[in-house]
Design a protein around this motif. Structure first.
Motif, PDB file in Angstrom:
ATOM      1  N   TYR A  80       9.285 -11.814  -4.260  1.00  0.00           N
ATOM      2  CA  TYR A  80       8.639 -10.980  -5.273  1.00  0.00           C
ATOM      3  C   TYR A  80       9.466 -10.949  -6.549  1.00  0.00           C
ATOM      4  N   TYR A 126       4.540   1.596  -5.544  1.00  0.00           N
ATOM      5  CA  TYR A 126       3.441   0.823  -6.115  1.00  0.00           C
ATOM      6  C   TYR A 126       2.131   1.584  -6.140  1.00  0.00           C
ATOM      7  N   ALA A 156      -0.804   2.643 -10.384  1.00  0.00           N
ATOM      8  CA  ALA A 156      -2.089   2.198  -9.834  1.00  0.00           C
ATOM      9  C   ALA A 156      -3.108   3.316  -9.960  1.00  0.00           C
ATOM     10  N   GLY A 186      -6.529   2.421  -6.525  1.00  0.00           N
ATOM     11  CA  GLY A 186      -6.193   1.227  -5.750  1.00  0.00           C
ATOM     12  C   GLY A 186      -6.006  -0.026  -6.570  1.00  0.00           C
ATOM     13  N   VAL A 187      -6.201   0.038  -7.903  1.00  0.00           N
ATOM     14  CA  VAL A 187      -5.990  -1.145  -8.728  1.00  0.00           C
ATOM     15  C   VAL A 187      -4.665  -0.999  -9.453  1.00  0.00           C
ATOM     16  N   ARG A 188      -3.834  -2.032  -9.337  1.00  0.00           N
ATOM     17  CA  ARG A 188      -2.493  -1.932  -9.896  1.00  0.00           C
ATOM     18  C   ARG A 188      -2.515  -2.097 -11.410  1.00  0.00           C
ATOM     19  N   PHE A 227      -9.188 -10.946  -6.360  1.00  0.00           N
ATOM     20  CA  PHE A 227      -8.877  -9.706  -7.069  1.00  0.00           C
ATOM     21  C   PHE A 227      -8.100  -8.747  -6.168  1.00  0.00           C
ATOM     22  N   ARG A 280      -4.484  -7.911  -7.451  1.00  0.00           N
ATOM     23  CA  ARG A 280      -4.477  -6.780  -8.365  1.00  0.00           C
ATOM     24  C   ARG A 280      -4.496  -5.400  -7.703  1.00  0.00           C
ATOM     25  N   THR A 281      -4.728  -5.323  -6.411  1.00  0.00           N
ATOM     26  CA  THR A 281      -4.874  -3.991  -5.820  1.00  0.00           C
ATOM     27  C   THR A 281      -3.643  -3.608  -4.993  1.00  0.00           C
ATOM     28  N   THR A 282      -3.529  -2.322  -4.739  1.00  0.00           N
ATOM     29  CA  THR A 282      -2.416  -1.842  -3.922  1.00  0.00           C
ATOM     30  C   THR A 282      -2.543  -2.357  -2.488  1.00  0.00           C
ATOM     31  N   PHE A 283      -3.796  -2.456  -1.994  1.00  0.00           N
ATOM     32  CA  PHE A 283      -3.972  -2.990  -0.639  1.00  0.00           C
ATOM     33  C   PHE A 283      -3.488  -4.435  -0.575  1.00  0.00           C
ATOM     34  N   PHE A 301      -1.257  -5.772  -2.432  1.00  0.00           N
ATOM     35  CA  PHE A 301       0.207  -5.732  -2.518  1.00  0.00           C
ATOM     36  C   PHE A 301       0.800  -5.442  -1.147  1.00  0.00           C
ATOM     37  N   GLU A 302       0.174  -4.515  -0.435  1.00  0.00           N
ATOM     38  CA  GLU A 302       0.663  -4.185   0.910  1.00  0.00           C
ATOM     39  C   GLU A 302       0.542  -5.396   1.832  1.00  0.00           C
ATOM     40  N   GLY A 343       0.450  -8.583   1.022  1.00  0.00           N
ATOM     41  CA  GLY A 343       1.422  -9.593   0.622  1.00  0.00           C
ATOM     42  C   GLY A 343       2.836  -9.212   1.028  1.00  0.00           C
TER      43      GLY A 343
END
Lengths: 514, 386
Positions: A358, A369, A375, A378-380, B234, B238-241, B243-244, B246
């Motif tokens: 990362y 995060y 965020a 749920g969108v970063r 997407f 781009r989302t926190t889910f 990210f988790e 990954g």
């Protein structure tokens, strides 16, 4: 810069003008060094100074771009480590190259097996190992399984392995990093007896105290160049540190008198198991107040890892109670504990602290995060994450070309600064920190120590676990010794002596009662 | 064989041009190995074809026309490719979580049988299409999600490796549905009016509208599967889910430390993966077949593995890789007809593609590709998942 040695000194290894570059880095720049017969030559330098690179070339693992290496007066060009071994060079790496499920004897003969027909002749090997062990005072049991041995014993196996291959030039890469203070002393005895029997030793380290205790001569590397060669008599810790870092180093950590407030961590009768299900924390009690640093000293493997992980919610408690900020936090998840205001700098940087692939920015928000700042639904928010990263990199002096580079391109010290930046940011009231400066250079250590003191002065309760007794002594307000999963004793840092702590660490008592 | 030699020289020059296009024009560095693997496989396949005495260019020309030779061929190729998108996503998504889901084959069957069962329920014909179609798709998706979720739960609760459990679950569902569809005593899901073993036909209201009357027919399901690829891209980026997912995939220990519920991510990733396979199956049941037959999805899950790895688990690249895969299969019959080269040669070429992607050192050596990207096989696959 006194060129040491006496008239009878006979060089067994000469390195002349070695240069080695990796893409973008000059690891060694015109480095010269001479190792005399029977001497202990310390190679001192910060992480990344080029010590290991140099020795890897001597051991045939890398090839130099230019320069000459001579062994016993004869120029050599090693293609691989096998050729170096054939020339009597042995290397004990920082990370042992042993196979845990094999026995000591099997590990030692590996790659150099004594055979009878198609079968291994382990009996002959055993006899040879016993003879070596006796001759050099390296007690090893040939039939023990390596995985069952302590780290100190494994190191002896590595040494015997090198001697088994008839090495008489031994390269020891950070050999004491994994040893307890007592084991270090034993190790020095072994090293000295080896030189008395004619072995010559290059000892790589960044620990000044050890250099002075064991070295005949010292060569200091900085940024790939030799900045000085001196004898142990002609050097002090201060002079070596200044040479190593290139500027004046302050050893004492300046800190004000503690002003402890209410108790923020209260652990009672805590029990926990390691990964194999063996209980390693067996009824541990501690109380840490706001505005104080409680240092936990102890020989590694006395339950430090499990203690820290259990307190931070990463490992289930099998008994006892953990209270954080007045709340019963026993059995809470790491996230819940973190959101209460508890930060955790983990012992194992690469395993727990960072995600190597990362970016620095993503690592800086690894546990945040999902916060509103980074965020929404749920969108970063990439811009907010980058903005935070740029600010933190600046504030914590992380040396990096940018926040979007992968963190594993940074040095260990800079990676640790990223972790420190992440953990020390936000509204924290408790800091649990394990081995915060392991493997770091002097500059980074100073920086991280200052940050920990700053937090304590702001009223944070700090629980510090470290294998470096000097670190515990210079940072802590109170010191507890962890022995076999229990708190063996607590002393005020002002009254603590190395001897008293050492005794507690080794025996669990101060000796008066037993 | 001199024609082959000339051809190789020509191909060498073409490779140089392609290299320039890739690096400087399209900036597709991460997909280098995949593209060269395809090229190399066709070259080796060409040698193979010439050994059996056929001019490889004749064969490939027929193959190409079979793939994209006209409107109907193109529609047929696309239609053939669509379900592969779902089975490839099933591998790709789990892969990001460090899981090697090789159970798409079974997840397709689980999704397919569920969709067929729901689609054939008597009351479905009373519903309008706008309700019945989503219902059959959701049913299939759920079926796949559950079948994918089981190995996820097993992994999270017991540590059972998903490679083993998905293989076992593949067999379980394969023989399970075969029995359900074959058995006459008792009748489970068999259409007793049919001479071939299959389920009852689904209600007309649950049939996805056709776009082109090709072979197989191109239907509206393509929008669902192509759309999902962009949604997945997407979610992952781009989302926190994402990210988790990954983070768990790259370093489960650090994830645990950082407060991510690793077990939940593992179960969710497997279920979501299975859902993609289930959706693909439901879309085929609804848009193409109209009933469930066990053979329909034969090898589709395993082809998904190859496609996902060819696309280096990039969800958008999966669309392209699936199109290539499906059109090759769709074009092969014309090659057999005109050049007398067996359809199996296409299968062999495809197998070589996957082999070269996996053993990427061969491709890197031949085409001087530097190791810029991580091989999805080596970096995190089974080792990373343990």
């Amino acid at each position: 810069m006194a060129q040491a040695g006496n008239s009878t000194a006979r060089p067994v290894l000469e390195i002349e003008g070695i240069t080695k570059t990796f893409p973008g880095v000059v690891a060694n720049d015109n480095v010269s060094l001479t190792l005399n017969q029977g001497e202990i030559h310390c190679l001192l330098g910060e992480n990344g100074a080029g010590k290991s690179t140099l020795m890897n070339m001597v051991f045939g693992l890398y090839r130099p771009d230019s320069g000459i290496i001579r062994v016993r007066g004869k120029e050599v060009h090693f293609e691989d480590s096998g050729e170096a071994i054939a020339q009597g060079i042995g290397m004990v790496h920082q990370h042992f190259q042993l196979i845990p499920v094999f026995t000591v004897a099997e590990n030692i003969v590996l790659g150099n097996e004594i055979t009878r027909g198609a079968f291994l002749d382990l009996d002959t090997a055993r006899r040879q190992i016993d003879a070596l062990a006796e001759r050099y005072g390296l007690a090893v049991d040939p039939d023990a399984t390596v995985g069952d041995l302590s780290v100190g014993e494994q190191q002896r196996v590595e040494l015997v392995k090198a001697l088994f291959r008839d090495a008489d030039i031994l390269i020891l890469d950070e050999p004491t990093a994994v040893l307890t203070p007592g084991e270090v002393d034993d190790f020095f005895e072994v090293v000295k007896s080896l030189t008395q029997q004619g072995k010559s030793i290059i000892f790589i380290t960044h620990k000044l105290r050890e250099v002075l205790a064991v070295a005949d001569r010292i060569t200091v590397l900085r940024a790939g160049q030799v900045v000085g060669t001196t004898t142990a008599e002609g050097a002090t810790q201060q002079s070596l540190a200044n040479l190593m870092v290139g500027r004046d180093v302050v050893f004492r950590v300046d800190k004000a008198e503690p002003d402890p407030g209410e108790s923020l961590i209260r652990v009672q009768g805590l029990r926990a198991q390691d990964d194999r299900g063996v209980e390693t924390v067996s009824g541990f009690d501690v109380e840490v107040r706001a505005g104080e640093i409680f240092g936990i000293a102890g020989v590694e493997g006395n339950g430090q890892r499990e203690l820290v992980e259990t307190i931070c919610g990463m490992r289930p408690a099998t008994g006892g109670r953990i209270e954080m900020l007045g709340k019963d936090a026993t059995g809470w998840s790491p996230r819940k504990i973190n959101e209460l205001g508890v930060a955790h700098i983990p012992e194992n940087r690469s395993k727990h602290g960072v995600v190597a692939q990362y970016s620095i920015a993503d690592n800086l928000v690894l546990n945040r995060y999902h916060h509103r700042k980074f965020a929404r639904r749920g969108v970063r928010n990439g811009a907010a994450i980058n903005g935070e990263a740029i600010a933190l990199v600046e504030q914590f002096d992380v040396r990096t070309p940018g926040v979007d580079v992968a963190i594993d391109t940074l040095s260990g010290g800079n990676q640790q600064k990223v972790i420190v930046a992440r953990e020390l940011t936000g509204d924290l009231q408790v800091l649990v920190v394990a081995q915060p400066t392991r493997g770091l250079d002097v500059g980074s250590i100073e920086f991280i120590h200052r940050k920990i003191i700053e937090l304590r002065d702001r009223g944070v309760a700090v629980l510090l676990v470290s294998a470096e007794l000097d670190e515990i002594l210079s940072l802590s307000d109170r010191i507890g010794v962890l022995y076999r999963g229990r708190l063996a004793g607590t002393v005020d840092a002002d009254d603590a002596t190395r001897e008293e702590l050492g005794l507690l660490m080794a025996t669990g008592t101060t000796g008066e009662h037993s | 064989m001199s024609s082959v030699g000339n051809a190789n020289a020509g191909i060498g020059r073409a490779a140089g041009q392609l290299h320039r296009l890739l690096t400087e024009v399209w900036r597709l560095q991460p997909l280098y190995v995949s593209l060269y693997a395809i090229l190399l496989s066709f070259v080796v396949g060409g040698v193979l074809i010439s050994i059996i005495g056929v001019n490889p260019f004749t064969a490939y020309w027929a193959l190409l026309r079979g793939m994209v030779g006209g409107g109907e061929e193109i529609a047929g190729s696309v239609a053939r490719s669509v379900p592969f998108i779902g089975s490839a996503l099933a591998l790709a998504f789990a892969f990001r979580a460090g899981l090697f889901n090789i159970g798409a084959e079974g997840q397709l069957l689980a999704g397919g049988i569920t969709a067929a069962y729901v689609g054939a329920l008597s009351w479905m014909s009373d519903l309008p299409g706008i309700v019945a179609i989503p219902l059959i798709l959701i049913a299939g998706t759920m079926g796949g999600a559950i079948w994918g979720g089981i190995p996820g739960v097993l992994r999270a609760k017991t540590g059972a490796h998903e490679v083993i459990s998905t293989i076992m679950l593949n067999s379980l569902v394969l023989f399970g549905v075969r029995w359900m569809v074959n058995s006459r005593d008792p009748v489970v899901l068999r259409d007793t009016d049919s001479t071939v073993p299959r389920t009852d036909p689904i209600s007309d209201t649950a049939v996805l509208p056709e776009l082109v009357d090709s072979q197989p027919s191109l239907h509206v399901g393509i929008f669902a599967l192509v759309g999902i690829c962009f949604v997945v891209a997407f979610v992952l980026n781009r989302t926190t889910f994402g990210f988790e997912v990954g983070t768990v995939g790259l370093n489960p220990h650090a994830s645990h430390y950082a407060g991510i519920n690793v077990n939940r991510v593992i179960v969710a990733s497997m279920a979501v993966s299975g859902a993609f396979a289930g959706l693909a199956a439901a879309s085929e049941i609804s848009g193409t077949n109209g009933f469930f037959q066990p053979g329909t999805f034969f090898l589709m899950g395993f082809d998904g593995i190859a496609i996902a790895l060819l696309a280096r688990t990039n969800p958008v690249a999966i669309i392209a890789a699936a199109l290539l895969w499906g059109s090759m299969l769709s074009g092969a019959p014309l090659m057999q007809q005109e050049a007398d080269v067996s359809i199996d040669v296409v299968r062999i070429i495809q197998a070589m593609v996957l082999l070269f992607v996996a053993a990427d050192a061969i491709v890197r050596y031949l085409f001087r590709v530097r190791e810029l990207d991580q091989s999805p096989f080596k970096a995190t696959s089974i080792e990373g998942a343990v």
